[in-house]
Enzyme design. Structure first.
Site, PDB file in Angstrom:
ATOM      1  N   ALA A  67       0.841  -1.185   0.000  1.00  0.00           N
ATOM      2  CA  ALA A  67       0.000   0.000   0.000  1.00  0.00           C
ATOM      3  C   ALA A  67       0.885   1.247   0.000  1.00  0.00           C
ATOM      4  CB  ALA A  67      -0.913   0.003   1.217  1.00  0.00           C
ATOM      5  N   GLY A 110      -0.271  -5.106   0.554  1.00  0.00           N
ATOM      6  CA  GLY A 110      -1.397  -5.037  -0.373  1.00  0.00           C
ATOM      7  C   GLY A 110      -1.114  -5.701  -1.700  1.00  0.00           C
ATOM      8  N   GLU A 113      -1.818  -9.287  -1.107  1.00  0.00           N
ATOM      9  CA  GLU A 113      -3.275  -9.433  -1.003  1.00  0.00           C
ATOM     10  C   GLU A 113      -3.938  -9.348  -2.378  1.00  0.00           C
ATOM     11  OE1 GLU A 113      -4.528  -7.696   3.298  1.00  0.00           O
ATOM     12  OE2 GLU A 113      -3.471  -6.287   1.981  1.00  0.00           O
ATOM     13  N   GLU A 133       2.985  -5.910   7.295  1.00  0.00           N
ATOM     14  CA  GLU A 133       2.266  -4.848   8.001  1.00  0.00           C
ATOM     15  C   GLU A 133       2.618  -4.774   9.484  1.00  0.00           C
ATOM     16  OE1 GLU A 133      -0.433  -5.986   4.509  1.00  0.00           O
ATOM     17  OE2 GLU A 133       0.898  -7.016   5.912  1.00  0.00           O
TER      18      GLU A 133
END
Length: 259
Positions: A67, A110, A113, A133
């Site tokens: 992210a 991300g 993911e 994270e």
């Protein structure tokens, strides 16, 4: 396919759409605008009869490095709750056409993911997967704890999530996170080869197979079997079923029209 994109490059070849994440200056970090554009594009391609399969990729350095932390570094809980940035990710689950991730380089946070939100993953030898994270004082929010656990099991998922350490492509293959590992320079070509094979199949059968497999993750065996049988019966109403069985009996290659 002719339209302007801010963070993507999109092409169509042999009934396969190719989406390239295009923020190379930040290793394809997933900011809000990129994710919105990506999901909108996936939904548009899902409605396009000229498209039968989708390949999602980045570049040789990164699929997506995570992210965009700049968008979250100063945000508080009220701002994050109001933003509800993960709602758009839920729409990927309802894309009916198969999505193949071609992953080279970093697929972290991300990015990992996003790869797991696809249906199949082809990894280049230089790919690195992980959920770091925890190193930032947070945790995954776009499916990292849920999809990773379903794909690789509790023990391996917890190790990856709690340490934040990335794993190699070969390790990802060994634990069932990716479908296959190929030389880095061959990653996209292998994903396209697989996508074109799928694109030759009857589209409604492909769609219902995908639906039934995901149904298996969300229901009991008995309910899943009932769902599968109903999908099987439904396909007997399609022209492609008649063509497939006729071609088999006539010992020729079928020509599926998506009807």
């Amino acid at each position: 396919m002719e339209r302007a994109y801010q963070h993507l490059l999109v092409d169509l070849s042999d009934r396969v759409a190719i989406i390239r994440l295009n923020r190379p200056e930040v290793l394809n970090a997933l900011n809000l605008a990129l994710v919105d554009e990506l999901v909108d594009t996936l939904e548009r391609l899902d409605r396009d009869d000229a498209v039968r399969c989708i390949v999602l990729t980045g570049n040789e350095r990164a699929f997506a490095a995570g992210a965009d932390i700049m968008e979250m570094a100063e945000a508080g809980v009220v701002e994050m709750k109001r933003r509800n940035q993960f709602r758009v990710w839920d729409r990927i689950r309802w894309i009916t056409k198969p999505i193949i991730a071609a992953v080279n380089g970093y697929a972290l946070g991300g990015g990992c993911e996003l790869a797991m939100a696809c249906d199949l993953i082809i990894a280049g030898e230089n790919a690195r997967f992980g959920q770091p994270e925890v190193n930032l004082g947070v945790m995954p929010g776009a499916g990292g704890t849920q999809r990773l656990t379903r794909l690789v099991g509790k023990a391996r998922a917890l190790e990856i999530l709690l340490t934040g350490d990335p794993i190699t492509a070969e390790e990802a293959y060994r634990i069932g996170l990716v479908n296959r590992v190929v030389p880095t320079e061959a990653c996209l070509d292998e994903a396209l080869r697989l996508a074109r094979r799928i694109a030759e199949k009857p589209p409604m059968a492909v769609r219902l197979i995908k639906e039934a497999v995901y149904k298996a993750l969300d229901t009991t065996l008995q309910d899943g079997m009932e769902y599968e049988r109903n999908c099987f019966y439904l396909l007997f109403a399609t022209e492609d079923k008649a063509e497939g069985m006729r071609a088999f009996l006539e010992k020729r290659r079928p020509s599926f029209k998506g009807r």
